[in-house]
Design a protein around this motif. Structure first.
Motif, short mmCIF file in Angstrom:
data_model
loop_
_atom_site.label_atom_id
_atom_site.label_comp_id
_atom_site.label_asym_id
_atom_site.label_seq_id
_atom_site.Cartn_x
_atom_site.Cartn_y
_atom_site.Cartn_z
N SER A 146 85.58 -18.67 86.35
CA SER A 146 84.35 -17.94 85.98
C SER A 146 84.15 -16.66 86.78
N GLY A 147 84.71 -16.58 88.00
CA GLY A 147 84.47 -15.40 88.83
C GLY A 147 83.09 -15.41 89.48
N MET A 148 82.42 -16.56 89.49
CA MET A 148 81.09 -16.66 90.11
C MET A 148 81.19 -16.46 91.61
N ARG A 149 80.11 -15.94 92.20
CA ARG A 149 80.00 -15.90 93.65
C ARG A 149 79.69 -17.32 94.14
N ALA A 150 80.03 -17.58 95.40
CA ALA A 150 79.80 -18.92 95.96
C ALA A 150 78.32 -19.29 95.91
N GLY A 151 77.45 -18.36 96.25
CA GLY A 151 76.02 -18.63 96.23
C GLY A 151 75.50 -18.94 94.84
N GLU A 152 76.09 -18.30 93.83
CA GLU A 152 75.70 -18.56 92.44
C GLU A 152 76.14 -19.95 92.01
N LEU A 153 77.33 -20.35 92.46
CA LEU A 153 77.83 -21.68 92.11
C LEU A 153 76.98 -22.76 92.76
N CYS A 154 76.59 -22.55 94.03
CA CYS A 154 75.78 -23.54 94.73
C CYS A 154 74.41 -23.72 94.07
N SER A 169 74.79 -19.77 82.28
CA SER A 169 73.95 -18.62 82.64
C SER A 169 73.81 -18.51 84.14
N ILE A 170 73.96 -17.31 84.65
CA ILE A 170 73.75 -17.03 86.07
C ILE A 170 72.38 -16.39 86.21
N THR A 171 71.44 -17.10 86.84
CA THR A 171 70.07 -16.61 86.95
C THR A 171 69.53 -16.67 88.39
N LYS A 172 70.33 -17.22 89.32
CA LYS A 172 69.83 -17.41 90.68
C LYS A 172 70.99 -17.55 91.65
N THR A 173 70.67 -17.48 92.92
CA THR A 173 71.67 -17.67 93.97
C THR A 173 71.08 -18.52 95.09
N TYR A 174 71.95 -19.14 95.84
CA TYR A 174 71.55 -20.10 96.88
C TYR A 174 71.47 -19.38 98.23
N TYR A 175 70.42 -19.68 98.98
CA TYR A 175 70.23 -19.06 100.31
C TYR A 175 69.90 -20.15 101.31
N ASN A 176 70.72 -20.23 102.38
CA ASN A 176 70.50 -21.25 103.40
C ASN A 176 71.22 -20.82 104.68
N PRO A 177 70.65 -19.89 105.46
CA PRO A 177 71.34 -19.35 106.64
C PRO A 177 71.63 -20.38 107.72
N THR A 178 70.90 -21.49 107.74
CA THR A 178 71.10 -22.51 108.78
C THR A 178 72.00 -23.66 108.31
N ASN A 179 72.40 -23.63 107.04
CA ASN A 179 73.21 -24.71 106.46
C ASN A 179 72.56 -26.08 106.61
N ASN A 180 71.23 -26.08 106.58
CA ASN A 180 70.46 -27.32 106.64
C ASN A 180 70.15 -27.76 105.21
N ASN A 181 70.61 -28.95 104.84
CA ASN A 181 70.44 -29.43 103.46
C ASN A 181 69.00 -29.31 102.95
N VAL A 241 75.67 -28.22 97.41
CA VAL A 241 76.63 -27.78 98.41
C VAL A 241 76.26 -26.37 98.85
N TYR A 242 76.65 -26.00 100.07
CA TYR A 242 76.31 -24.66 100.55
C TYR A 242 77.59 -23.83 100.72
N PRO A 243 77.46 -22.49 100.68
CA PRO A 243 78.63 -21.61 100.71
C PRO A 243 79.57 -21.84 101.88
N MET A 244 79.05 -22.24 103.04
CA MET A 244 79.92 -22.44 104.21
C MET A 244 80.92 -23.57 103.95
N TYR A 245 80.51 -24.57 103.19
CA TYR A 245 81.43 -25.65 102.85
C TYR A 245 82.60 -25.10 102.04
N ILE A 246 82.27 -24.25 101.07
CA ILE A 246 83.32 -23.63 100.25
C ILE A 246 84.20 -22.75 101.11
N LYS A 247 83.59 -22.01 102.03
CA LYS A 247 84.33 -21.09 102.89
C LYS A 247 85.32 -21.85 103.77
#
Length: 264
Positions: A146-154, A169-181, A241-247
């Protein structure tokens, strides 16, 4: 007004207009300027003092980071002028000189691939399917096709997927700077053009349907405690899931591909 107080005043104004992730970046960038001008009155900061601060930053920051610091500086003093806090702008005419690479620098720089070749991708997806955790294969398959960004996938939810029309549909992105669920936020996409629909290949549709069926079975078993917010890709605690996990898994790609062994 001390410079540090000017920064705080600007941030309170600025955070009303942008996303929390952007405010976090500006706080970090302006912090470098506060280190130089914290106890100095904003009106006493001269053009030379400001330029000298940018030059001093070159000893420990990258060119791109200094560019960001300078952008924040212009915004801070622009705010001060707009609201008659100051009468002059010390950032005017200031420049950020970029480091010039020598021939030796270029020759000694090792190129780091920013993508996987077709064969490498096939190897990685095979590992995700055979060795990965539950849901890993569907997750990385979706990212790859899909070419989605990690935050969009989360941030992806089941109601974003139209199985009949075969798109998502891509309508939002995930934000979690502390990686706290428990402390995630859903924000609008990075730009207006980031709001889009993506056609789903048949291989993606099949895996997403399997993932949904598996998730439904788990929900039935743990219906009283399941964190049911409709997310497609969740962790063991049923939070997205959060982007750091993917990273973390992405960073292991090169080692895995070279060794010919699983990266998990």
């Amino acid at each position: 007004m001390l410079f540090k107080d000017l920064v705080q005043s600007w941030l309170k104004y600025y955070e009303k207009c942008v996303k929390p992730s952007t405010v976090r970046v500006r706080k970090h960038e302006s912090g470098h300027l506060i280190n130089y001008f914290e106890t100095i009155k904003a009106k006493n900061i001269t053009k030379k003092m400001y330029q000298d601060a940018l030059i001093s930053l070159k000893d420990r920051l990258s060119d791109n980071t200094i560019e960001g610091v300078h952008t924040s500086g212009r915004m801070i003093f622009g705010y001060a002028l707009e609201f008659d806090i100051l009468k002059t702008n010390p950032t005017q005419y200031a420049t950020v000189s970029r480091t010039q690479k020598t021939v030796e620098d270029i020759e000694n720089t090792k190129e780091i691939p920013k993508y996987l070749e077709k064969e490498q991708l096939s190897l990685f997806l095979g590992a995700a399917k055979e060795k990965g955790l539950s849901g890993d294969y569907a997750m990385f398959l979706t990212l790859a096709y899909s070419g989605m960004r990690a935050g969009e996938l989360c941030a992806l939810k089941w109601n974003d997927i139209d199985f009949n029309e075969q798109n998502l549909s891509i309508t939002k992105t995930y934000y979690n700077p502390t990686n706290n669920n428990l402390k995630y936020e859903l924000l609008t996409p990075k730009t207006n053009t980031s709001i889009r629909k993506i056609e789903l290949a048949s291989i993606m549709l099949d895996e997403l349907k399997k993932a949904q069926s598996s998730q439904n079975e788990i929900m039935v078993l743990y219906r009283k405690t399941y964190h049911d917010k409709g997310f497609v890709f969740v962790n063991n605690e049923n939070y997205p899931v959060y982007p750091m996990y993917i990273k973390m898994i992405e960073n292991s790609n090169e080692t895995y591909i070279k060794a010919g062994q699983s990266c998990y």
